[in-house]
Design a protein around this motif. Structure first.
Motif, PDB file in Angstrom:
ATOM      1  N   VAL A 122       0.845  -1.182   0.000  1.00 54.64           N
ATOM      2  CA  VAL A 122       0.000   0.000   0.000  1.00 54.64           C
ATOM      3  C   VAL A 122       0.884   1.237   0.000  1.00 54.64           C
ATOM      4  CG1 VAL A 122      -1.973  -1.112   1.137  1.00 54.64           C
ATOM      5  CG2 VAL A 122      -0.202  -0.014   2.519  1.00 54.64           C
ATOM      6  N   LEU A 123       0.346   2.300  -0.514  1.00 59.15           N
ATOM      7  CA  LEU A 123       1.060   3.566  -0.569  1.00 59.15           C
ATOM      8  C   LEU A 123       0.625   4.444   0.594  1.00 59.15           C
ATOM      9  CD1 LEU A 123       2.936   5.412  -2.316  1.00 59.15           C
ATOM     10  CD2 LEU A 123       0.844   6.232  -3.415  1.00 59.15           C
ATOM     11  N   VAL A 124       1.600   5.065   1.268  1.00 57.31           N
ATOM     12  CA  VAL A 124       1.302   6.096   2.256  1.00 57.31           C
ATOM     13  C   VAL A 124       1.957   7.381   1.782  1.00 57.31           C
ATOM     14  CG1 VAL A 124       0.963   4.589   4.246  1.00 57.31           C
ATOM     15  CG2 VAL A 124       3.230   5.487   3.769  1.00 57.31           C
ATOM     16  N   THR A 125       1.279   8.491   2.051  1.00 58.38           N
ATOM     17  CA  THR A 125       1.791   9.780   1.613  1.00 58.38           C
ATOM     18  C   THR A 125       1.778  10.777   2.764  1.00 58.38           C
ATOM     19  OG1 THR A 125      -0.361  10.650   0.929  1.00 58.38           O
ATOM     20  CG2 THR A 125       0.881   9.394  -0.710  1.00 58.38           C
ATOM     21  N   ARG A 126       2.719  11.703   2.695  1.00 61.54           N
ATOM     22  CA  ARG A 126       2.754  12.853   3.612  1.00 61.54           C
ATOM     23  C   ARG A 126       3.356  13.981   2.799  1.00 61.54           C
ATOM     24  NH1 ARG A 126       6.071  12.348   9.059  1.00 61.54           N
ATOM     25  NH2 ARG A 126       7.794  12.326   7.573  1.00 61.54           N
ATOM     26  N   GLN A 175      -8.887   2.397  -0.819  1.00 64.59           N
ATOM     27  CA  GLN A 175     -10.276   2.776  -1.105  1.00 64.59           C
ATOM     28  C   GLN A 175     -11.045   3.171   0.157  1.00 64.59           C
ATOM     29  OE1 GLN A 175     -11.746   3.059  -4.285  1.00 64.59           O
ATOM     30  NE2 GLN A 175      -9.630   2.808  -4.943  1.00 64.59           N
ATOM     31  N   GLY A 176     -10.804   2.475   1.259  1.00 65.55           N
ATOM     32  CA  GLY A 176     -11.504   2.794   2.505  1.00 65.55           C
ATOM     33  C   GLY A 176     -11.139   4.135   3.095  1.00 65.55           C
ATOM     34  N   ALA A 177     -10.080   4.785   2.590  1.00 62.82           N
ATOM     35  CA  ALA A 177      -9.659   6.101   3.061  1.00 62.82           C
ATOM     36  C   ALA A 177     -10.069   7.214   2.102  1.00 62.82           C
ATOM     37  CB  ALA A 177      -8.144   6.121   3.270  1.00 62.82           C
ATOM     38  N   ARG A 178     -10.748   6.852   1.014  1.00 57.28           N
ATOM     39  CA  ARG A 178     -11.227   7.889   0.091  1.00 57.28           C
ATOM     40  C   ARG A 178     -12.239   8.772   0.802  1.00 57.28           C
ATOM     41  NH1 ARG A 178     -12.474   5.661  -5.866  1.00 57.28           N
ATOM     42  NH2 ARG A 178     -13.712   7.548  -5.753  1.00 57.28           N
ATOM     43  N   PRO A 235      -5.910  -0.346  -3.691  1.00 58.53           N
ATOM     44  CA  PRO A 235      -5.220   0.932  -3.883  1.00 58.53           C
ATOM     45  C   PRO A 235      -6.184   2.037  -4.319  1.00 58.53           C
ATOM     46  CG  PRO A 235      -4.074  -0.834  -5.034  1.00 58.53           C
ATOM     47  CD  PRO A 235      -5.370  -1.402  -4.549  1.00 58.53           C
ATOM     48  N   ALA A 236      -5.875   3.251  -3.886  1.00 58.50           N
ATOM     49  CA  ALA A 236      -6.652   4.427  -4.279  1.00 58.50           C
ATOM     50  C   ALA A 236      -5.692   5.526  -4.708  1.00 58.50           C
ATOM     51  CB  ALA A 236      -7.509   4.916  -3.108  1.00 58.50           C
ATOM     52  N   ASP A 237      -6.188   6.418  -5.518  1.00 64.75           N
ATOM     53  CA  ASP A 237      -5.423   7.587  -5.917  1.00 64.75           C
ATOM     54  C   ASP A 237      -5.184   8.443  -4.670  1.00 64.75           C
ATOM     55  OD1 ASP A 237      -4.670  10.182  -6.771  1.00 64.75           O
ATOM     56  OD2 ASP A 237      -5.837  10.003  -8.614  1.00 64.75           O
ATOM     57  N   PRO A 238      -3.938   8.790  -4.365  1.00 59.14           N
ATOM     58  CA  PRO A 238      -3.663   9.598  -3.165  1.00 59.14           C
ATOM     59  C   PRO A 238      -4.409  10.926  -3.143  1.00 59.14           C
ATOM     60  CG  PRO A 238      -1.616   8.723  -4.045  1.00 59.14           C
ATOM     61  CD  PRO A 238      -2.701   8.393  -5.047  1.00 59.14           C
ATOM     62  N   ASP A 239      -4.764  11.459  -4.305  1.00 52.94           N
ATOM     63  CA  ASP A 239      -5.510  12.720  -4.358  1.00 52.94           C
ATOM     64  C   ASP A 239      -6.961  12.554  -3.917  1.00 52.94           C
ATOM     65  OD1 ASP A 239      -3.258  14.085  -5.268  1.00 52.94           O
ATOM     66  OD2 ASP A 239      -3.785  13.751  -7.381  1.00 52.94           O
ATOM     67  N   GLN A 240      -7.437  11.317  -3.779  1.00 49.24           N
ATOM     68  CA  GLN A 240      -8.827  11.066  -3.402  1.00 49.24           C
ATOM     69  C   GLN A 240      -8.992  10.677  -1.936  1.00 49.24           C
ATOM     70  OE1 GLN A 240      -9.953   8.075  -6.292  1.00 49.24           O
ATOM     71  NE2 GLN A 240     -10.641   9.632  -7.723  1.00 49.24           N
ATOM     72  N   GLU A 292     -11.847  14.593   7.685  1.00 49.93           N
ATOM     73  CA  GLU A 292     -12.264  15.071   6.363  1.00 49.93           C
ATOM     74  C   GLU A 292     -13.248  14.103   5.719  1.00 49.93           C
ATOM     75  OE1 GLU A 292      -8.170  17.414   5.061  1.00 49.93           O
ATOM     76  OE2 GLU A 292      -8.358  15.269   4.669  1.00 49.93           O
ATOM     77  N   GLN A 293     -12.983  12.824   5.860  1.00 50.99           N
ATOM     78  CA  GLN A 293     -13.858  11.802   5.286  1.00 50.99           C
ATOM     79  C   GLN A 293     -15.243  11.872   5.930  1.00 50.99           C
ATOM     80  OE1 GLN A 293     -12.922   7.704   6.278  1.00 50.99           O
ATOM     81  NE2 GLN A 293     -13.309   7.106   4.146  1.00 50.99           N
ATOM     82  N   ALA A 294     -15.291  11.972   7.244  1.00 53.78           N
ATOM     83  CA  ALA A 294     -16.582  12.032   7.940  1.00 53.78           C
ATOM     84  C   ALA A 294     -17.386  13.258   7.497  1.00 53.78           C
ATOM     85  CB  ALA A 294     -16.365  12.055   9.454  1.00 53.78           C
ATOM     86  N   ARG A 295     -16.732  14.404   7.364  1.00 49.09           N
ATOM     87  CA  ARG A 295     -17.430  15.620   6.908  1.00 49.09           C
ATOM     88  C   ARG A 295     -17.940  15.451   5.482  1.00 49.09           C
ATOM     89  NH1 ARG A 295     -13.147  18.743   9.188  1.00 49.09           N
ATOM     90  NH2 ARG A 295     -12.362  19.078   7.083  1.00 49.09           N
ATOM     91  N   HIS A 296     -17.116  14.879   4.616  1.00 48.18           N
ATOM     92  CA  HIS A 296     -17.485  14.706   3.206  1.00 48.18           C
ATOM     93  C   HIS A 296     -18.684  13.756   3.068  1.00 48.18           C
ATOM     94  CE1 HIS A 296     -16.505  15.065  -1.073  1.00 48.18           C
ATOM     95  NE2 HIS A 296     -16.855  13.794  -1.171  1.00 48.18           N
ATOM     96  N   VAL A 297     -18.619  12.626   3.744  1.00 48.47           N
ATOM     97  CA  VAL A 297     -19.714  11.650   3.676  1.00 48.47           C
ATOM     98  C   VAL A 297     -20.989  12.258   4.260  1.00 48.47           C
ATOM     99  CG1 VAL A 297     -20.540   9.445   4.591  1.00 48.47           C
ATOM    100  CG2 VAL A 297     -18.261   9.601   3.580  1.00 48.47           C
TER     101      VAL A 297
END
Length: 141
Positions: free
Chosen positions: A9-13, A70-73, A109-114, A120-125
């Motif tokens: 998996v990819l992690v980004t910072r 995907q679960g972090a989109r 895998p998910a696009d890091p931009d998503q 942030e996820q909770a607010r978006h959903v």
């Protein structure tokens, strides 16, 4: 039964990107995510894959890391029924439209931009869910 699955998996910072190892094992009643990445070795139990993922993400976020799955989109959400049926291994990818929404593998895998933080996820959903509700009678007056 959750089969033992290892994946990269990819992690980004910011502009930092690291490919890390994520192992999933356990039973229907307890899942264990083992993560080996920039923060070292981490292990999180959960009652399903999504529960363990939330714990992992919270730990990574303390150091500014985001997990590109995907679960972090921002638009990923799992209803209680979806979680029960799939042991947290699937999430809905919500849109501004009313469902049915497509589903995805929580750890795919998910696009890091998503992806975003848990907050942030909770607010978006919540915004998507609120927008899909019919107007209340108070709004019609």
């Amino acid at each position: 039964m959750v089969s033992n699955q290892a994946r990269e998996v990819l992690v980004t910072r910011g502009t930092d990107r690291h490919v890390c190892r994520l192992d999933v094992s356990g039973t229907r009643d307890e899942v264990i995510l083992e993560f080996d990445g920039p923060a070292g070795y981490l292990e999180f139990p959960g009652y399903d894959v999504l529960d363990a993922l939330v714990k992992l993400r919270a730990s990574l976020e303390k150091d500014g890391w985001l997990l590109a799955v995907q679960g972090a989109r921002l638009n990923a959400h799992a209803s209680r029924m979806m979680r029960d049926m799939a042991d947290g291994k699937r999430v809905y990818l919500m849109t501004g439209n009313r469902g049915p929404y497509p589903a995805a593998d929580t750890l795919a895998p998910a696009d890091p931009d998503q992806v975003g933080t848990l907050e942030e996820q909770a607010r978006h959903v919540r915004a998507i869910l609120d927008a899909s509700l019919p107007p209340s009678r108070d709004d019609e007056s």
